[in-house]
Motif scaffolding. Structure first.
Motif, short mmCIF file in Angstrom:
data_model
loop_
_atom_site.label_atom_id
_atom_site.label_comp_id
_atom_site.label_asym_id
_atom_site.label_seq_id
_atom_site.Cartn_x
_atom_site.Cartn_y
_atom_site.Cartn_z
N GLN A 48 0.85 -1.20 0.00
CA GLN A 48 0.00 0.00 0.00
C GLN A 48 0.88 1.25 0.00
O GLN A 48 0.57 2.23 -0.68
CB GLN A 48 -0.94 -0.01 1.20
N ALA A 49 1.99 1.20 0.75
CA ALA A 49 2.93 2.33 0.73
C ALA A 49 3.57 2.47 -0.65
O ALA A 49 3.78 3.59 -1.13
CB ALA A 49 4.00 2.14 1.80
N ALA A 50 3.86 1.34 -1.30
CA ALA A 50 4.41 1.38 -2.66
C ALA A 50 3.40 2.00 -3.63
O ALA A 50 3.78 2.81 -4.49
CB ALA A 50 4.80 -0.02 -3.12
N GLU A 51 2.14 1.64 -3.49
CA GLU A 51 1.11 2.23 -4.35
C GLU A 51 1.02 3.74 -4.15
O GLU A 51 0.92 4.50 -5.12
CB GLU A 51 -0.25 1.59 -4.07
N ALA A 52 1.07 4.18 -2.90
CA ALA A 52 1.02 5.62 -2.62
C ALA A 52 2.23 6.33 -3.23
O ALA A 52 2.10 7.43 -3.79
CB ALA A 52 0.95 5.86 -1.11
N GLU A 53 3.40 5.70 -3.14
CA GLU A 53 4.61 6.29 -3.73
C GLU A 53 4.50 6.35 -5.25
O GLU A 53 4.88 7.34 -5.87
CB GLU A 53 5.84 5.49 -3.30
N ALA A 54 3.98 5.29 -5.87
CA ALA A 54 3.79 5.29 -7.33
C ALA A 54 2.85 6.42 -7.74
O ALA A 54 3.12 7.14 -8.72
CB ALA A 54 3.26 3.94 -7.80
N LYS A 55 1.78 6.59 -7.01
CA LYS A 55 0.83 7.65 -7.34
C LYS A 55 1.47 9.02 -7.15
O LYS A 55 1.28 9.93 -7.98
CB LYS A 55 -0.44 7.51 -6.49
N ARG A 56 2.27 9.16 -6.09
CA ARG A 56 2.98 10.44 -5.85
C ARG A 56 3.91 10.76 -7.02
O ARG A 56 4.07 11.91 -7.41
CB ARG A 56 3.77 10.35 -4.54
N LEU A 57 4.52 9.72 -7.60
CA LEU A 57 5.44 9.88 -8.72
C LEU A 57 4.72 9.86 -10.08
O LEU A 57 5.38 9.90 -11.12
CB LEU A 57 6.50 8.78 -8.68
N SER A 58 3.40 9.78 -10.06
CA SER A 58 2.58 9.70 -11.28
C SER A 58 2.94 8.49 -12.15
O SER A 58 2.92 8.57 -13.38
CB SER A 58 2.69 10.99 -12.10
N LEU A 59 3.26 7.37 -11.49
CA LEU A 59 3.53 6.13 -12.20
C LEU A 59 2.28 5.25 -12.15
O LEU A 59 1.66 5.12 -11.09
CB LEU A 59 4.73 5.41 -11.59
#
Length: 156
Positions: A99-110
């Motif tokens: 879930q933290a990885a998903e949030a980071e991906a969204k933050r990076l627009s990936l």
């Protein structure tokens, strides 16, 4: 209570983190070929990896119980060295880290997460599948004429 947070800038227990990874991956030693790249890690290379990538730690109180390393790619965020202490597996820590990885991906627009898992680790394939990952490729390590790992991707 489990907490997930990026590795703090003053983190110093690289040997403890290495021990966690090696313990979490130890069951693979008699199952996979080639051997896990975790065996090539040292405290110094882990510290370098954390500088080059985004690392997250999972703690149960003051006890380190999990980790993962994230590396941005052109079309996804690569999830590597996802490790959970064997004594703590089955408690949802892996899901919290992802879930933290998903949030980071969204933050990076990936738009997706990507990971690799060894061909022999069928239970891992099923677990990642249950978490929304789909197999996208079978690949081989250099020098192998058979698939040695599969690539999985989760579109966000």
């Amino acid at each position: 209570m489990i907490t997930i947070a990026p590795v703090p800038s003053d983190f110093a227990d690289w040997q403890g983190l290495l021990s966690l990874i090696l313990q979490a991956f130890s069951y693979m030693d008699t199952v996979i070929d080639p051997p896990s790249s975790a065996h090539r890690l040292t405290p110094a290379t882990l510290a370098e990896k954390a500088r080059d990538e985004t690392a997250f730690l999972a703690h149960d109180g003051d006890t380190l119980v999990g980790c993962m390393f994230l590396k941005p790619e052109a079309a996804s965020l690569y999830v590597g060295k996802l490790a959970i202490s064997p004594a703590c597996q089955g408690r949802g820590i892996g899901r919290l880290l992802l879930q933290a990885a998903e949030a980071e991906a969204k933050r990076l627009s990936l738009p997706a997460l990507r990971l690799d898992t060894r061909i022999e680790l069928v239970a891992n394939h099923a677990t990642f599948g249950a978490w929304g990952f789909e197999k996208t490729a079978e690949k081989s390590h250099p020098g192998y004429d058979r698939p040695t790992f599969i690539e999985m991707r989760k579109t966000l």
